[in-house]
Write a protein that holds these residues in place. Sequence first.
Motif: not given
Ligand code: GLU
Length: 272
Positions: A3, A5-7, A37, A39, A189, A211
Amino acid sequence: MGRLAPSPTGRLHLGHARTFALAASRARAAEGRLLMRIDDLDTARCRPEFTRAALEDLAWLGLRWEEPVHVQSRRLDRYRAALARLHAAGLVFPCHRSRKDLAEALSAPHESPLHPADDEPVYPSAWRPPADAPPPPLDSAGLACNWRFRVPDGREITFVDGHYGPQTAVCGRDFGDFLVWRKDGFPSYQLACAVDDAELGVTEVVRGADLIRSTFRQLLLLEALGAPRPAYHHAPLLTDENGVRLAKRHDALSLATLRASGRHPADLLAEP
Ligand code: GLU
């Protein structure tokens, strides 16, 4: 299933590009699928135009993902259902303390190498309600307060990271009872990410090394929700010429700027 998952809190920069390209190439090499996804639960910082820009920037980089795009703010019912399961299992408790209370309680320096200043503070265990105290119901008043996951103190959580190798953290020492639900009616989150990785069938998580500490919390949530563990691969973060981690404020390295200055995606991804 991998996946991206940009914020959508700002324009993506070169660091994001490298991490997302790695996620895509690992999925491709494994002949796996890749989902997108968004975020966007941080309502104060997320903006729809940043979502559009992120999708555009990533497509410009040559990344391709499956439709539909999964937008967290449209999945709130799933997160509420997961909270209800944690609640029924007695794993969460409501918390009425403010950030200020917490900051004051923790004025003494905390000594875990796994717990730098920018991480969620270790919640004082003295503030927990007793384990056998039944939590208040999750009615509308219940959903309008903060809820925390009660971590199993002293338990060691381990995983083998695809890049950094074996990782260990001790519950109650390296991280404490963490937020799963916010009083503004949104999941944290940690909860949203664990629910999505479980329900969308993610088998490999590729994301930035900042993370890694969240992974331990998400592993606890996945276990509590009866979901399998994905594999984790955390990528080193890019730094600028002063060794400062790239952030959305580094406009010069935003994909938008690099693209406008005629840079080619393949070169950006190839440079050391
Ligand atoms: N949305 C988060 C970010 O841009 C990443 C979250 C994830 O990969 O679990 O830093």
